[in-house]
Structures are given as structure tokens and as C-alpha cells.
Write a protein that holds these residues in place. Structure first.
Motif, PDB file in Angstrom:
ATOM      1  N   TYR A 153       0.838  -1.200   0.000  1.00 15.15           N
ATOM      2  CA  TYR A 153       0.000   0.000   0.000  1.00 15.15           C
ATOM      3  C   TYR A 153       0.872   1.249   0.000  1.00 15.15           C
ATOM      4  O   TYR A 153       0.630   2.194  -0.761  1.00 15.15           O
ATOM      5  N   ALA A 154       1.900   1.266   0.835  1.00 11.64           N
ATOM      6  CA  ALA A 154       2.807   2.419   0.892  1.00 11.64           C
ATOM      7  C   ALA A 154       3.486   2.651  -0.460  1.00 11.64           C
ATOM      8  O   ALA A 154       3.584   3.793  -0.928  1.00 11.64           O
ATOM      9  N   MET A 155       3.925   1.585  -1.086  1.00 10.50           N
ATOM     10  CA  MET A 155       4.594   1.721  -2.384  1.00 10.50           C
ATOM     11  C   MET A 155       3.618   2.270  -3.438  1.00 10.50           C
ATOM     12  O   MET A 155       4.002   3.125  -4.239  1.00 10.50           O
ATOM     13  N   ARG A 156       2.365   1.817  -3.413  1.00 11.86           N
ATOM     14  CA  ARG A 156       1.364   2.343  -4.348  1.00 11.86           C
ATOM     15  C   ARG A 156       1.093   3.831  -4.094  1.00 11.86           C
ATOM     16  O   ARG A 156       0.767   4.564  -5.019  1.00 11.86           O
ATOM     17  N   GLN A 157       1.261   4.247  -2.847  1.00 13.92           N
ATOM     18  CA  GLN A 157       1.030   5.648  -2.492  1.00 13.92           C
ATOM     19  C   GLN A 157       2.283   6.511  -2.719  1.00 13.92           C
ATOM     20  O   GLN A 157       2.256   7.719  -2.481  1.00 13.92           O
ATOM     21  N   GLY A 158       3.364   5.896  -3.147  1.00 13.91           N
ATOM     22  CA  GLY A 158       4.609   6.642  -3.382  1.00 13.91           C
ATOM     23  C   GLY A 158       5.376   6.980  -2.112  1.00 13.91           C
ATOM     24  O   GLY A 158       6.190   7.888  -2.120  1.00 13.91           O
ATOM     25  N   ILE A 159       5.134   6.224  -1.046  1.00 17.84           N
ATOM     26  CA  ILE A 159       5.804   6.455   0.229  1.00 17.84           C
ATOM     27  C   ILE A 159       7.125   5.689   0.240  1.00 17.84           C
ATOM     28  O   ILE A 159       7.190   4.521  -0.149  1.00 17.84           O
ATOM     29  N   ALA A 160       8.177   6.334   0.694  1.00 19.28           N
ATOM     30  CA  ALA A 160       9.471   5.672   0.826  1.00 19.28           C
ATOM     31  C   ALA A 160       9.381   4.563   1.865  1.00 19.28           C
ATOM     32  O   ALA A 160       8.731   4.734   2.910  1.00 19.28           O
ATOM     33  N   VAL A 161      10.038   3.429   1.597  1.00 17.45           N
ATOM     34  CA  VAL A 161      10.008   2.285   2.504  1.00 17.45           C
ATOM     35  C   VAL A 161      11.441   1.882   2.847  1.00 17.45           C
ATOM     36  O   VAL A 161      12.269   1.686   1.957  1.00 17.45           O
ATOM     37  N   ILE A 162      11.712   1.761   4.138  1.00 15.04           N
ATOM     38  CA  ILE A 162      12.970   1.201   4.626  1.00 15.04           C
ATOM     39  C   ILE A 162      12.631  -0.181   5.166  1.00 15.04           C
ATOM     40  O   ILE A 162      11.882  -0.302   6.131  1.00 15.04           O
ATOM     41  N   ASP A 163      13.161  -1.236   4.528  1.00 12.15           N
ATOM     42  CA  ASP A 163      12.899  -2.603   4.968  1.00 12.15           C
ATOM     43  C   ASP A 163      14.071  -3.088   5.806  1.00 12.15           C
ATOM     44  O   ASP A 163      15.179  -3.250   5.306  1.00 12.15           O
ATOM     45  N   LEU A 164      13.815  -3.315   7.079  1.00  7.15           N
ATOM     46  CA  LEU A 164      14.858  -3.762   7.985  1.00  7.15           C
ATOM     47  C   LEU A 164      15.101  -5.268   7.889  1.00  7.15           C
ATOM     48  O   LEU A 164      16.122  -5.751   8.354  1.00  7.15           O
ATOM     49  N   SER A 165      14.180  -5.990   7.306  1.00  5.89           N
ATOM     50  CA  SER A 165      14.237  -7.446   7.204  1.00  5.89           C
ATOM     51  C   SER A 165      14.329  -8.075   8.595  1.00  5.89           C
ATOM     52  O   SER A 165      14.933  -7.521   9.509  1.00  5.89           O
ATOM     53  N   ILE A 166      13.727  -9.232   8.717  1.00  5.90           N
ATOM     54  CA  ILE A 166      13.745  -9.973   9.980  1.00  5.90           C
ATOM     55  C   ILE A 166      14.993 -10.844   9.991  1.00  5.90           C
ATOM     56  O   ILE A 166      15.195 -11.643   9.078  1.00  5.90           O
ATOM     57  N   PRO A 167      15.854 -10.723  11.000  1.00  6.09           N
ATOM     58  CA  PRO A 167      17.027 -11.600  11.078  1.00  6.09           C
ATOM     59  C   PRO A 167      16.604 -13.062  11.236  1.00  6.09           C
ATOM     60  O   PRO A 167      15.698 -13.361  12.014  1.00  6.09           O
ATOM     61  N   THR A 168      17.229 -13.939  10.481  1.00  2.88           N
ATOM     62  CA  THR A 168      16.863 -15.369  10.576  1.00  2.88           C
ATOM     63  C   THR A 168      17.919 -16.150  11.317  1.00  2.88           C
ATOM     64  O   THR A 168      19.011 -15.722  11.531  1.00  2.88           O
TER      65      THR A 168
END
Length: 168
Positions: A153-168
Motif C-alpha cells: 500500500y505504501a509503495m502504491r502511495q509513493g511512500i518511501a520504505v525502509i525494509d529492515l528485514s527480519i534476522p533469521t
């Protein structure tokens, strides 16, 4: 209402999806919290002062607590609780409910999204946060669900996204 361009929101998984579940002493959980703090400090340096938290179990609570730690360094930081419905934490284990209540008491602003629980209140909460922010920080493992929905949804709205990823 704080300006959208200085507002940052968060999405992340609940304990059931985290490899460490509820064990916050696990090194992976500690690593995620460290990366959250780094991302928050970076957001602050970039001009973000207002942070929106969905107040869910797991990563949301970590995020909210990290924002409070950031506010100790920078008193102009504000935290908004975006609450999907009044009963959000009613059936949580007592220790998590107490943590929720403590975090909520420290928030500068509370926004109740729906007057009562309904099937769409969590997604409405997520959309509210994205619609009132210009940056989304995410703790995501790639699996389908609410976190993925919020990022898309954020990407469709043009919002910047910082993905921290879940450590495995």
C-alpha cells in the motif's frame, strides 16, 4: 496534526511470525531492535519528528519503545498510537497488556480508527498510518499478511520504505 512530510510510520510482524517468538533476549531480536534504533536516528536526522505506531504485539511494541528511547535524546520527537479498535489489547497476556498500557500512556497522541472491532479495522489502521506519513519503516520477512499489505500500500502511495528485514 503533524505534517505528513515529517511523519514516519512502522509495520512489522507479530510474535507468531518471528523466529524468536516472545524471546526478546534472542540475539536476532536484539539485532532487529538495534537496526530499528539506527533507522529511527536516520529518520530523525532526515527531518522526521512524528512517529506513528500501530500498537500491535511484537514489532510494533519494539518500535514504539525505540521511539520513546529516541525521544529521550531528542525531546521534539512525538509518538502517535494508531489504535485499530478499543479492544485491541483486551485479550493479550497480562505482561504484554501492561507493556501496551505503559507505551500508550507515553504517547503524545492517540487515534482510534474504528469504534469497535470489525474485520477491516487492522487494515484501516495500516492505511491511516501510511496516509499520514511520508516514510514507512518495516520489519518484514517476505511472508504474506498485514505487513506485506502495508508495504505494498505504501509503495502504491509513493511512500518511501525502509525494509529492515527480519534476522533469521
Amino acid at each position: 496534526m503533524p505534517a505528513k512530510q515529517e511523519s514516519c510510520c512502522f509495520t512489522g510482524h507479530r510474535p507468531e511470525k518471528l523466529p524468536w517468538h516472545l524471546d526478546e533476549n534472542d540475539f536476532r531480536c536484539k539485532e532487529l531492535k538495534r537496526r530499528m534504533m539506527d533507522a529511527l536516528e536516520g529518520a530523525y536526522q532526515a527531518g522526521y519528528r512524528h512517529f506513528l505506531c500501530g500498537m500491535a504485539r511484537g514489532c510494533d511494541l519494539y518500535f514504539g519503545e525505540c521511539v520513546l528511547a529516541l525521544r529521550q535524546q531528542f525531546p521534539d520527537v512525538t509518538l502517535e498510537a494508531a489504535i485499530p479498535c478499543p479492544t485491541q489489547a483486551d485479550h493479550w497476556p497480562p505482561e504484554l497488556k501492561a507493556r501496551y498500557d505503559t507505551l500508550l500512556a507515553c504517547c503524545d497522541l492517540e487515534t482510534m480508527i474504528c469504534a469497535e472491532y470489525n474485520a477491516g479495522c487492522m487494515q484501516r489502521r495500516d492505511r491511516y498510518m501510511v496516509d499520514h506519513a511520508s516514510l514507512l519503516i518495516a520489519a518484514f520477512d517476505g511472508s504474506p499478511g498485514g505487513t506485506q499489505y502495508t508495504i505494498q500500500y505504501a509503495m502504491r502511495q509513493g511512500i518511501a520504505v525502509i525494509d529492515l528485514s527480519i534476522p533469521t
